[in-house]
Design a protein around this motif. Structure first.
Motif, mmCIF file in Angstrom:
data_model
loop_
_atom_site.group_PDB
_atom_site.id
_atom_site.type_symbol
_atom_site.label_atom_id
_atom_site.label_comp_id
_atom_site.label_asym_id
_atom_site.label_seq_id
_atom_site.Cartn_x
_atom_site.Cartn_y
_atom_site.Cartn_z
ATOM 1 N N TYR A 109 -5.936 -4.432 9.369
ATOM 2 C CA TYR A 109 -4.983 -4.329 10.467
ATOM 3 C C TYR A 109 -5.114 -3.031 11.254
ATOM 4 O O TYR A 109 -4.512 -2.884 12.306
ATOM 5 N N GLY A 110 -5.825 -2.064 10.712
ATOM 6 C CA GLY A 110 -5.847 -0.781 11.396
ATOM 7 C C GLY A 110 -7.069 0.043 11.079
ATOM 8 O O GLY A 110 -8.064 -0.453 10.548
ATOM 9 N N ASP A 117 -2.212 -0.525 14.777
ATOM 10 C CA ASP A 117 -1.583 -0.885 16.047
ATOM 11 C C ASP A 117 -1.296 -2.383 15.996
ATOM 12 O O ASP A 117 -2.171 -3.200 16.246
ATOM 13 N N VAL A 118 -0.080 -2.756 15.628
ATOM 14 C CA VAL A 118 0.237 -4.159 15.350
ATOM 15 C C VAL A 118 1.479 -4.588 16.116
ATOM 16 O O VAL A 118 2.262 -3.751 16.557
ATOM 17 N N GLN A 149 2.739 -9.173 12.998
ATOM 18 C CA GLN A 149 1.607 -8.717 12.180
ATOM 19 C C GLN A 149 2.076 -7.657 11.191
ATOM 20 O O GLN A 149 1.623 -7.614 10.039
#
Lengths: 342, 96
Positions: free
Chosen positions: B30-31, B42-43, B47
């Protein structure tokens, strides 16, 4: 809230794109150069010899990330995209505007405006840099001519008028273009001609336009636009009209200035150009390599994009412009901002 | 929004190294890893909910800890990097 997702450009040769968890890894020489979560990506553009694992391509197709493959010089080859890309809506909008005379003219106006401003800047820059070697009177006259063409273009209500204005301005511009060639006696130029180009300068211009056309065409394909349906250029089978439209604003400062600097800096000599027997002139192999190298180097130079206000390599400007055009067609931008060089 | 995730996983514990690997892998999906046990993700909120739940599933709350900092959407002016290994900025042009 709509989030603008990013595009990854892979220009490193022999790199390998792999899937690692839910992230994309760029590997080269057994090292991982970059690891990016797929959720932040919209597209991947690969130049030249870039390998991608099937697992990654599957994951990209599922997450709606388009992976495009171009040659190292930027000619479009293929892309892998999933079943639910937004392209069909974008293309419909592109076609709809091409069928609507008012919308068509208003888009064509943006391209012509960009072209005229950029040709004027080329002339002004030449005046500033080489004032004593030039016929200043002729150049100033041409600048005035382009100024009035600009007024006519901005006021033009239909695309035929626009084409006329654009053609006249091009004749004015190429009428004084020989003034910008500092080696006029070795490289005479009496006006633009093509198919085939009949002198060395025209040959060089045509070659550079071809390179630029490839770049613009790939950029349009990459953002999901149809390069064949244009606004300023009429539809003709096989003609990449939209690519030709978008090229207009990029030609003067990218291709024309590059031709001039190749000649003025003595990177080529008159004997590099050969008559082909049919009235045309072609580039010798070594000189062609010289021009390609200059072109690729130029594309790696960075420049502040006047609209995006970001530093990007010159080679990505066609992509930035294609993206801006797509955003305009999707209604996210009120107008298409042509690339204006200052 | 930008979430900063940092973690301590007891690696001396049995199963610790395994939990550590899983936490790092999840964050990496996710990052971006910015320091050894620190990730910036950055979601969007959905998410984030998924990531958070998966992280809580993996760790052993008796031995490990997680800290989440919500830096919001205007995170750029709240983050400064000094020194080596500046991670790539995911919202700037990505060119390799």
């Amino acid at each position: 809230m709509r989030k603008l997702l990013n595009t990854l450009y892979v220009t490193r040769q022999d790199s390998y794109l792999a899937k690692d968890g839910e992230a994309l890894c760029v590997r080269a020489e057994k090292k991982t150069l970059l690891r990016l979560p797929l959720i932040g990506l919209q597209g991947v553009v690969c130049f030249g010899v870039v390998n991608a694992s099937p697992a990654l391509l599957h994951a990209c197709a599922e997450s709606d990330i388009t992976v495009s493959f171009l040659t190292e010089n930027g000619r479009y080859l293929a892309s892998v995209r999933g079943p639910t890309s937004g392209n069909v809506l974008l293309r419909r909008e592109q076609f709809r505007r091409a069928d609507n005379p008012e919308a068509r003219t208003s888009l064509a106006r943006f391209f012509v405006h960009g072209k005229l401003v950029n040709t004027r800047t080329v002339l002004r820059r030449a005046l500033r840099d080489h004032e004593h070697e030039l016929d200043t009177e002729a150049l100033n006259g041409a600048i005035l001519g382009i100024n009035s063409a600009l007024d006519h273009a901005d006021a033009a209500m239909d695309d035929d008028t626009l084409r006329g204005v654009e053609g006249d301005a091009a004749r004015v511009y190429f009428g004084v273009f020989d003034q910008l060639i500092l080696r006029r006696n070795e490289f005479p130029f009496t006006g633009r001609n093509r198919r085939p180009p009949r002198d060395a300068v025209n040959c060089l211009l045509s070659f550079l336009y071809t390179l630029l056309l490839h770049d613009v065409r790939s950029a349009l394909e990459t953002v999901g636009l149809d390069p064949q349906v244009g606004y300023l250029h009429r539809d003709r089978p096989g003609r990449p009209s939209l690519a030709l439209d978008m090229m207009e604003e990029l030609r003067p400062w990218l291709a024309d200035r590059m031709a001039l600097s190749i000649i003025n800096r003595r990177s080529v000599k008159p004997s590099d150009f050969k008559a082909d027997g049919a009235g045309g002139v072609t580039l010798a192999d070594d000189a062609r390599k010289e021009v390609l190298t200059a072109w690729q180097k130029r594309k790696q130079e960075e420049l502040l994009h006047p609209f995006l206000e970001e530093r990007i390599p010159i080679g990505l400007i066609p992509y930035a412009q294609a993206m801006l055009l797509a955003r305009h067609l999707r209604g996210e931008l009120d107008g298409y901002p042509p690339f204006i060089w200052r | 929004m930008l979430m900063l995730v940092s973690y301590d996983v007891a690696t001396s514990d049995e199963g610790g190294p395994r939990r550590l690997r899983k936490v790092a892998k999840l964050c990496g999906d996710y990052g971006q890893r910015v320091q050894y046990s620190v990730f910036e993700c950055d979601v969007d909120p959905a998410q984030w909910a998924t990531l958070r739940a998966s992280l809580l599933d993996v760790i052993n709350p008796e031995k490990d800890s997680l800290r989440f900092y919500n830096l919001g959407r205007e995170w750029k002016r709240r983050v400064e990097h000094v020194g080596v290994r500046e991670p790539p900025q995911l919202d700037e042009p990505l060119i390799v």
